[in-house]
Design an enzyme around this catalytic site. Structure first.
Site, PDB file in Angstrom:
ATOM      1  N   ARG A  33      36.281  44.075  48.737  1.00 34.24           N
ATOM      2  CA  ARG A  33      35.607  45.210  48.100  1.00 34.24           C
ATOM      3  C   ARG A  33      34.081  45.102  48.166  1.00 34.24           C
ATOM      4  NH1 ARG A  33      39.036  44.607  42.659  1.00 34.24           N
ATOM      5  NH2 ARG A  33      39.404  42.570  43.583  1.00 34.24           N
ATOM      6  N   GLN A  91      41.842  26.382  50.791  1.00 33.81           N
ATOM      7  CA  GLN A  91      43.060  27.211  50.764  1.00 33.81           C
ATOM      8  C   GLN A  91      43.034  27.971  52.086  1.00 33.81           C
ATOM      9  OE1 GLN A  91      42.947  30.647  48.245  1.00 33.81           O
ATOM     10  NE2 GLN A  91      45.169  30.737  47.957  1.00 33.81           N
ATOM     11  N   THR A  97      45.875  33.954  43.412  1.00 31.98           N
ATOM     12  CA  THR A  97      45.148  33.024  42.542  1.00 31.98           C
ATOM     13  C   THR A  97      45.975  31.777  42.169  1.00 31.98           C
ATOM     14  OG1 THR A  97      45.696  34.616  40.790  1.00 31.98           O
ATOM     15  CG2 THR A  97      43.440  34.602  41.547  1.00 31.98           C
ATOM     16  N   GLY A 156      43.359  42.689  34.809  1.00 22.31           N
ATOM     17  CA  GLY A 156      44.720  42.497  34.318  1.00 22.31           C
ATOM     18  C   GLY A 156      44.776  42.847  32.843  1.00 22.31           C
ATOM     19  N   ASN A 242      33.135  42.459  41.931  1.00 25.58           N
ATOM     20  CA  ASN A 242      34.050  42.778  43.025  1.00 25.58           C
ATOM     21  C   ASN A 242      33.431  43.765  44.014  1.00 25.58           C
ATOM     22  OD1 ASN A 242      36.486  41.263  42.145  1.00 25.58           O
ATOM     23  ND2 ASN A 242      36.272  42.591  40.372  1.00 25.58           N
ATOM     24  N   ASN A 401      -7.002  29.854  65.444  1.00 25.47           N
ATOM     25  CA  ASN A 401      -6.402  28.511  65.347  1.00 25.47           C
ATOM     26  C   ASN A 401      -5.306  28.273  66.380  1.00 25.47           C
ATOM     27  OD1 ASN A 401      -4.712  30.438  64.217  1.00 25.47           O
ATOM     28  ND2 ASN A 401      -3.945  29.064  62.632  1.00 25.47           N
TER      29      ASN A 401
HETATM   30  C1  UD1 Z   1      41.906  38.509  38.772  1.00 21.93           C
HETATM   31  C2  UD1 Z   1      43.131  38.445  37.837  1.00 21.93           C
HETATM   32  C3  UD1 Z   1      43.007  39.564  36.805  1.00 21.93           C
HETATM   33  C4  UD1 Z   1      41.726  39.369  36.020  1.00 21.93           C
HETATM   34  C5  UD1 Z   1      40.529  39.334  36.972  1.00 21.93           C
HETATM   35  C6  UD1 Z   1      39.275  38.917  36.244  1.00 21.93           C
HETATM   36  C7  UD1 Z   1      44.989  37.590  39.165  1.00 21.93           C
HETATM   37  C8  UD1 Z   1      46.200  37.922  39.909  1.00 21.93           C
HETATM   38  N1  UD1 Z   1      44.345  38.599  38.617  1.00 21.93           N
HETATM   39  O1  UD1 Z   1      41.920  39.768  39.442  1.00 21.93           O
HETATM   40  O2  UD1 Z   1      44.105  39.502  35.894  1.00 21.93           O
HETATM   41  O3  UD1 Z   1      41.581  40.446  35.108  1.00 21.93           O
HETATM   42  O4  UD1 Z   1      40.732  38.339  38.012  1.00 21.93           O
HETATM   43  O5  UD1 Z   1      38.193  39.083  37.107  1.00 21.93           O
HETATM   44  O6  UD1 Z   1      44.696  36.426  39.020  1.00 21.93           O
HETATM   45  N2  UD1 Z   1      40.963  33.796  45.014  1.00 21.93           N
HETATM   46  C9  UD1 Z   1      41.251  32.686  45.772  1.00 21.93           C
HETATM   47  N3  UD1 Z   1      42.367  32.699  46.557  1.00 21.93           N
HETATM   48  C10 UD1 Z   1      43.200  33.750  46.627  1.00 21.93           C
HETATM   49  C11 UD1 Z   1      42.910  34.901  45.857  1.00 21.93           C
HETATM   50  C12 UD1 Z   1      41.784  34.881  45.044  1.00 21.93           C
HETATM   51  O7  UD1 Z   1      40.516  31.696  45.740  1.00 21.93           O
HETATM   52  O8  UD1 Z   1      44.201  33.665  47.361  1.00 21.93           O
HETATM   53  C13 UD1 Z   1      39.761  33.781  44.164  1.00 21.93           C
HETATM   54  C14 UD1 Z   1      38.731  34.832  44.541  1.00 21.93           C
HETATM   55  O9  UD1 Z   1      37.793  34.290  45.448  1.00 21.93           O
HETATM   56  C15 UD1 Z   1      38.077  35.163  43.201  1.00 21.93           C
HETATM   57  C16 UD1 Z   1      39.177  34.847  42.187  1.00 21.93           C
HETATM   58  O10 UD1 Z   1      40.145  34.052  42.845  1.00 21.93           O
HETATM   59  O11 UD1 Z   1      36.952  34.369  42.940  1.00 21.93           O
HETATM   60  C17 UD1 Z   1      39.853  36.120  41.650  1.00 21.93           C
HETATM   61  O12 UD1 Z   1      40.333  36.873  42.744  1.00 21.93           O
HETATM   62  P1  UD1 Z   1      40.135  38.452  42.830  1.00 21.93           P
HETATM   63  O13 UD1 Z   1      40.788  38.912  44.067  1.00 21.93           O
HETATM   64  O14 UD1 Z   1      38.733  38.817  42.567  1.00 21.93           O
HETATM   65  O15 UD1 Z   1      41.073  38.871  41.589  1.00 21.93           O
HETATM   66  P2  UD1 Z   1      40.941  40.157  40.689  1.00 21.93           P
HETATM   67  O16 UD1 Z   1      41.585  41.304  41.369  1.00 21.93           O
HETATM   68  O17 UD1 Z   1      39.550  40.304  40.236  1.00 21.93           O
HETATM   69 MG    MG Z   2      37.728  39.509  40.864  1.00 26.53          MG
END
Ligand code: UD1
Ligand code: MG
Length: 469
Positions: A33, A91, A97, A156, A242, A401
């Protein structure tokens, strides 16, 4: 893969958070995003990559074991963070997550763990200490940090049953009814290492995204009779980045907070919504900062200075009562008290100006030292020079210079020298004290103390001259 950087990994004895805490920071996501080629967590908030801010907050809270899960743009993230003492875990593919947490060698965890998202840059060390304290005081297995937002958007949602925490439902998987809930998951979890080891393998990817959601750990914990509760957070810790819009909002938050702090300390800020002063910058009381000013890095400005609109100052040390007029650009330089610069002055790195030096409009100074009360008032280039006290550098003067073979040479000018307008001083060169250089001269040979040097042709007058046509 576990890449270890820096100090030996030892449990911290002096921590203000009593037992050992490991922080896992999730930073492997692509950040689709953001629509930018830069890995999301490297995007700067008020001049600092957001992940670096979170690491610094953890350090300040004396969390020793810091595990960063990297993936998208891992090599670049590691390079940018090479000065930070952290462990990197890769990863390879981003399956969500929970999968990211799994990558951080969960088996080796002990005591308590705090999980943070790498895209929440406004978290502070006091927040971390408070969350861990509450988790311990309440003797929880998992503490989930939540807050209420008027526009919960893509966060969430916290689903409760008879007031008790029941589950987190991702916005993408939520019904219209669930989407109305305004209590949200900040993405911050404090949990016992043992509980994480037990529940993490049970998380499945049965959801709209086919991802392993860490959020599912809440309902699993409740099923497994663990003690799970919410810990109150706030809007700031919930500020996830995001999109570019949210990134700018995070920077604005930091800049506004810094401006307010400086105003409390007696700095006059004419429009606090329109100055950009990084947290690393110091400004003395009684100094006035005009709109549109950007102060960066290790800059320190003394008292009673004036920084007029649209000045950019990075890594400079500036004394007291210095006037920096509009549109000036200063980098890695030292400016002593009572100097005046600009409008539109440029100081390039390694410039040192003694007290009461005046650098006027459209003057560029690079890697040069100027003695007390020396003036270069208009349109000059001064490079690789050492100039004494009370010299006058005339309008349009060039310190030449740079030779065609790309070598750079120095020019020395003694005290009280007078360099007329439109002079070119071709380095290597020494101009003695009290020397005078006639306007329009190109000087290629050293000029002794007290001498006059002129190289221009003498003026010819032809009376009643009629040009031939
Ligand atoms: C996530 C939460 C959501 C919460 C929000 C807060 C989950 C499923 N959802 O959503 O409930 O309200 O954060 O901001 O956890 N990341 C990894 N590996 C992955 C996926 C993500 O390292 O495979 C990291 C991303 O780099 C990021 C963080 O995890 O720093 C959160 O991921 P993101 O995709 O931003 O989750 P949200 O949709 O914001
Ligand atoms: Mg996020």
């Amino acid at each position: 893969m576990n890449l270890y950087v820096g100090m030996e990994k030892t449990p911290n004895q002096t921590t203000n958070i009593k037992r050992n805490v490991t922080a896992i920071i999730l930073a492997a996501g692509k950040g689709t995003r953001m629509k930018s080629p830069l890995p999301k967590v490297l995007h700067p908030v008020a001049g600092q990559p957001m992940i670096a801010r979170i690491i610094d907050a953890c350090r300040k809270a004396e969390i020793q074991d810091l595990r960063i899960v990297v993936g998208h743009g891992a090599a670049l993230v590691k390079t940018v963070l090479e000065n930070k003492t952290v462990f990197f875990y890769e990863q390879k593919e981003q399956f969500g997550t929970a999968d990211a947490v799994r990558s951080a060698d969960v088996e080796s965890l002990e005591d308590d763990v705090i999980i943070l998202n790498g895209d929440h840059p406004l978290i502070e060390s006091e927040d971390l200490a408070n969350f861990v304290r509450e988790f311990r005081d309440e003797k929880l297995d998992i503490g989930l940090v939540t807050t209420k937002l008027p526009e919960p958007g893509s966060f969430g949602r916290i689903v409760r049953n008879a007031g008790e925490l029941y589950a987190i439902v991702e916005a993408k998987d939520a019904s219209a009814e669930t989407l109305k809930i305004n209590e949200i998951n900040t993405g911050i979890y404090v949990l016992k290492a043992q509980v994480l080891k037990e529940l993490l393998p049970q998380i499945k990817n049965e959801n709209a995204q086919k991802e392993f959601y860490l959020t599912d750990i809440i309902s699993l914990a409740i099923e497994n009779k663990k003690k799970v509760k919410t810990i109150p957070g706030n809007k700031r810790v919930a500020s996830g980045v995001n999109s570019q819009k949210e990134l700018a909002q995070a920077s604005t938050h930091v800049f506004r907070a810094r401006a307010e702090k400086l105003m409390e300390q007696g700095v006059v800020i004419i429009d606090s919504n329109n100055v950009y002063i990084e947290e690393t910058v110091h400004v003395g009381p009684g100094s006035v900062i005009y709109p549109g000013v950007y102060l960066k890095g290790k800059t320190a400005i003394g008292s009673f200075c004036l920084v007029e609109p649209h000045c950019f100052i990075q890594d400079c040390v500036i004394g007291d009562s210095v006037q920096i007029k509009a549109g000036s650009y200063l980098e890695s330089s030292v400016v002593q008290s009572k100097c005046s610069l600009g409008p539109y002055a440029r100081l390039r790195p390694d410039t040192e100006l003694a007290e009461e030096v005046h650098i006027g409009n459209f003057v560029e100074v690079k890697k040069s030292k100027l003695g007390k009360k020396t003036k270069a008032a208009h349109l000059a280039y001064i490079g690789d020079a050492e100039i004494g006290e009370e010299c006058n550098i005339g309008c349009g003067t060039i310190f030449v210079n740079y030779l065609p073979n790309k070598s750079k040479h120095k020019t020395k000018v003694g005290n009280h020298a007078f360099i007329g307008s439109d002079v070119q001083l071709v380095a290597p060169l020494e101009v003695g004290s009290n020397a005078t250089i006639g306007a329009g001269s190109v000087i290629t040979k050293d000029v002794p103390d007290g001498a006059l040097a002129v190289t221009r042709a003498s003026q010819v007058i032809k009376e009643n001259y009629k040009p031939k046509r």
